[in-house]
Design an enzyme around this catalytic site. Structure first.
Site, PDB file in Angstrom:
ATOM      1  N   ARG A  11      26.117  -4.521  27.919  1.00 22.33           N
ATOM      2  CA  ARG A  11      24.948  -4.747  28.762  1.00 22.33           C
ATOM      3  C   ARG A  11      24.604  -3.470  29.524  1.00 22.33           C
ATOM      4  O   ARG A  11      25.474  -2.639  29.805  1.00 22.33           O
ATOM      5  CB  ARG A  11      25.211  -5.881  29.755  1.00 22.33           C
ATOM      6  CG  ARG A  11      25.414  -7.246  29.117  1.00 22.33           C
ATOM      7  CD  ARG A  11      25.588  -8.314  30.190  1.00 22.33           C
ATOM      8  NE  ARG A  11      25.754  -9.651  29.604  1.00 22.33           N
ATOM      9  CZ  ARG A  11      26.917 -10.168  29.247  1.00 22.33           C
ATOM     10  NH1 ARG A  11      28.030  -9.459  29.408  1.00 22.33           N
ATOM     11  NH2 ARG A  11      26.975 -11.382  28.726  1.00 22.33           N
ATOM     12  N   LYS A  56      28.216  -9.338  34.719  1.00 14.90           N
ATOM     13  CA  LYS A  56      27.517 -10.622  34.667  1.00 14.90           C
ATOM     14  C   LYS A  56      28.465 -11.812  34.621  1.00 14.90           C
ATOM     15  O   LYS A  56      28.295 -12.773  35.383  1.00 14.90           O
ATOM     16  CB  LYS A  56      26.592 -10.658  33.452  1.00 14.90           C
ATOM     17  CG  LYS A  56      25.765 -11.933  33.352  1.00 14.90           C
ATOM     18  CD  LYS A  56      24.768 -11.871  32.214  1.00 14.90           C
ATOM     19  CE  LYS A  56      23.930 -13.144  32.153  1.00 14.90           C
ATOM     20  NZ  LYS A  56      22.920 -13.105  31.080  1.00 14.90           N
ATOM     21  N   HIS A 116      18.787  -5.154  25.838  1.00 16.49           N
ATOM     22  CA  HIS A 116      19.147  -6.496  25.380  1.00 16.49           C
ATOM     23  C   HIS A 116      18.792  -6.694  23.911  1.00 16.49           C
ATOM     24  O   HIS A 116      19.508  -7.372  23.172  1.00 16.49           O
ATOM     25  CB  HIS A 116      18.453  -7.565  26.223  1.00 16.49           C
ATOM     26  CG  HIS A 116      18.989  -8.945  26.006  1.00 16.49           C
ATOM     27  ND1 HIS A 116      18.555  -9.755  24.969  1.00 16.49           N
ATOM     28  CD2 HIS A 116      19.947  -9.657  26.655  1.00 16.49           C
ATOM     29  CE1 HIS A 116      19.209 -10.894  25.004  1.00 16.49           C
ATOM     30  NE2 HIS A 116      20.054 -10.871  26.015  1.00 16.49           N
ATOM     31  N   ARG A 147      21.587  -5.416  21.848  1.00 18.11           N
ATOM     32  CA  ARG A 147      22.691  -6.377  21.759  1.00 18.11           C
ATOM     33  C   ARG A 147      22.406  -7.411  20.682  1.00 18.11           C
ATOM     34  O   ARG A 147      23.272  -7.739  19.864  1.00 18.11           O
ATOM     35  CB  ARG A 147      22.887  -7.087  23.105  1.00 18.11           C
ATOM     36  CG  ARG A 147      23.652  -6.302  24.144  1.00 18.11           C
ATOM     37  CD  ARG A 147      23.601  -6.955  25.506  1.00 18.11           C
ATOM     38  NE  ARG A 147      24.131  -8.299  25.545  1.00 18.11           N
ATOM     39  CZ  ARG A 147      25.420  -8.619  25.641  1.00 18.11           C
ATOM     40  NH1 ARG A 147      26.326  -7.642  25.650  1.00 18.11           N
ATOM     41  NH2 ARG A 147      25.818  -9.862  25.724  1.00 18.11           N
ATOM     42  N   HIS A 188      30.532 -12.783  25.998  1.00 22.42           N
ATOM     43  CA  HIS A 188      29.994 -14.089  26.351  1.00 22.42           C
ATOM     44  C   HIS A 188      31.125 -14.971  26.870  1.00 22.42           C
ATOM     45  O   HIS A 188      32.255 -14.883  26.379  1.00 22.42           O
ATOM     46  CB  HIS A 188      29.351 -14.752  25.133  1.00 22.42           C
ATOM     47  CG  HIS A 188      28.030 -14.146  24.769  1.00 22.42           C
ATOM     48  ND1 HIS A 188      27.456 -14.282  23.520  1.00 22.42           N
ATOM     49  CD2 HIS A 188      27.154 -13.395  25.495  1.00 22.42           C
ATOM     50  CE1 HIS A 188      26.294 -13.642  23.497  1.00 22.42           C
ATOM     51  NE2 HIS A 188      26.099 -13.097  24.674  1.00 22.42           N
ATOM     52  N   TYR A 240      22.035 -16.569  18.315  1.00 21.27           N
ATOM     53  CA  TYR A 240      21.750 -15.569  17.289  1.00 21.27           C
ATOM     54  C   TYR A 240      21.736 -16.176  15.882  1.00 21.27           C
ATOM     55  O   TYR A 240      21.292 -15.525  14.937  1.00 21.27           O
ATOM     56  CB  TYR A 240      22.768 -14.422  17.367  1.00 21.27           C
ATOM     57  CG  TYR A 240      22.693 -13.697  18.689  1.00 21.27           C
ATOM     58  CD1 TYR A 240      21.561 -12.961  19.034  1.00 21.27           C
ATOM     59  CD2 TYR A 240      23.734 -13.760  19.613  1.00 21.27           C
ATOM     60  CE1 TYR A 240      21.482 -12.319  20.258  1.00 21.27           C
ATOM     61  CE2 TYR A 240      23.659 -13.127  20.835  1.00 21.27           C
ATOM     62  CZ  TYR A 240      22.526 -12.405  21.153  1.00 21.27           C
ATOM     63  OH  TYR A 240      22.423 -11.779  22.363  1.00 21.27           O
TER      64      TYR A 240
END
Length: 415
Positions: free
Chosen positions: A254, A279, A352, A355, A378, A387
């Site tokens: 990120r 995050k 992003h 990613r 995650h 995804y």
């Protein structure tokens, strides 16, 4: 307003201050369009520079009324109003940008101590300002609900009370707000259980709120490589920017984690980058690939300012501090533009998207979902499953044959 500088001098002072704060030259140019227009307007009408005349200028030139809610303005009008606010603040000797702070506590006296302790614990985890403010926002409403329900002792909270609060909140709030509230409530209930205020962990009583997720924006391998090749690695800024964007491309980090990366996070002897994500708070270990390692080494040896700041990537001008996520977003956006990569309307074009592109490439290479989830830091694989929507490589295998339309009526004609 004590006017000591001419408007031209004021604009120059504001520009230099913004540059020192790490604001990009491109963005300052955008602000300058409004500043130059203001100069012409005041000169034409023979008016002095002051807040009142600036307000009149915005309304007459752009139709931006002082009574309009800033949040409801178009993006370009927000920038125009921001440009004027910067000049006014500069003339008054104030900070050019309003510093973001924590929201005010509106906790009832009955719960103030415990709720404040919970917020302090969350702050100690180095969570983002937006996350803490989300927690405060939710607790302000929870405090109100408990008062309305005549619950003065937190020990009297039950699963039924938790579900009642979420139902009450849903009457006036939208889905994203409710989803954010569920995260705060689960953390709060676990906290109350750890502090032995509640007899059990009631976090499972918080209902699940699902928001519609959009399809991620991805770019193909050729587009990504063209974007990377657009950097001028003969220049100091290009070398630094290339290294940062390459980390996003190859490792999927990120933007906040790339900008927050410290020298101690890079373990050269193990060829790994080890850090705790901003995050999610997940501890992550990523492989230090050869091209990423070489790009970082080149930057560290030849470009990085020799200062005590422990962050890997720093601004190129004093004060030599870490870069912001906004700066990295600008780097990626500019690189796509310089590479003539076509960005469709509504498609993301920042870190992003890199990613998402990495996740898609990993799916095509048959990498298991848990591995991808761990790579992207995650908290669970459910987040990674988004995804699957763009995994065209595997979706094509599930495509159904188009049925024969013979004998079907279409538009009044039998085919």
């Amino acid at each position: 307003m004590d006017q000591q500088l001419t408007l031209t001098e004021l604009i120059e002072t504001a520009s230099q201050s913004l540059k020192a704060d790490g604001i990009t030259v491109e963005y300052i140019k955008q602000l300058s369009c409004t500043w130059n227009s203001l100069e012409r307007y005041l000169a034409t009408h023979n008016l002095p520079f002051n807040k009142e005349n600036c307000t009149i200028f915005l309304e007459e030139m752009y139709g931006i009324s002082s009574k309009q809610n800033y949040a409801n303005l178009r993006a370009i009008d927000k920038r125009r109003k921001r440009a004027i606010c910067i000049l006014v603040n500069c003339a008054d000797g104030l900070s050019l940008y309003r510093k973001k702070t924590y929201w005010t506590f509106n906790f009832s006296e009955s719960y103030e101590t415990i709720f404040s302790d919970f917020i302090d614990e969350r702050k100690s985890c180095n969570l983002a300002l937006a996350t803490i403010n989300r927690d405060i926002y939710t607790l302000n409403h929870f405090s109100e609900y408990l008062q309305l329900s005549s619950i003065s002792d937190l020990a009297n909270i039950s699963p039924k009370v938790v579900q009642g609060f979420m139902k009450w909140l849903s009457i006036s709030k939208n889905l994203p707000t409710l989803k954010s509230a569920t995260s705060t409530m689960r953390q709060l209930l676990r906290f109350l259980y750890r502090k032995e205020i509640l007899p059990g962990d009631y976090s499972s009583a918080v209902p699940t709120v699902k928001c519609r997720k959009t399809v991620p924006s991805v770019y193909g391998k050729d587009e990504i490589e063209a974007m990377l090749n657009s950097f001028n690695r003969a220049s100091a800024v290009g070398t630094r920017n290339y290294a940062m964007v390459l980390i996003a491309v190859r490792l999927g980090m990120r933007s906040s984690d790339i900008c927050g990366l410290e020298l101690k996070n890079i373990h050269w002897e193990k060829n790994t980058i080890e850090f705790t994500t901003k995050k999610t708070g997940e501890f992550t270990i990523l492989p230090l690939t050869a091209d990423v390692g070489n790009a970082i080494i080149k930057y560290l040896k030849e470009i990085r300012p020799n200062v005590k700041d422990e962050h890997v990537f720093l601004k190129m001008q004093a004060p030599y501090t870490k870069l912001s996520s906004v700066s990295l977003h600008y780097m990626v956006t500019k690189a796509f533009r310089d590479a003539n990569v076509v960005v469709a309307s509504g498609k993301r074009h920042g870190p992003h998207a890199l990613r998402a592109s990495l996740a898609t490439a990993m799916l095509e290479n048959e990498v298991p979902l848990p591995v991808i989830s761990e790579t992207l830091s995650h908290s669970n694989t459910d987040t990674t499953k988004i995804y699957l929507k763009i995994d065209m490589h595997h979706l094509r295998k599930l495509a159904l044959e188009v049925p024969d339309l013979t004998g079907v009526w279409m538009g009044g004609v039998r085919i």
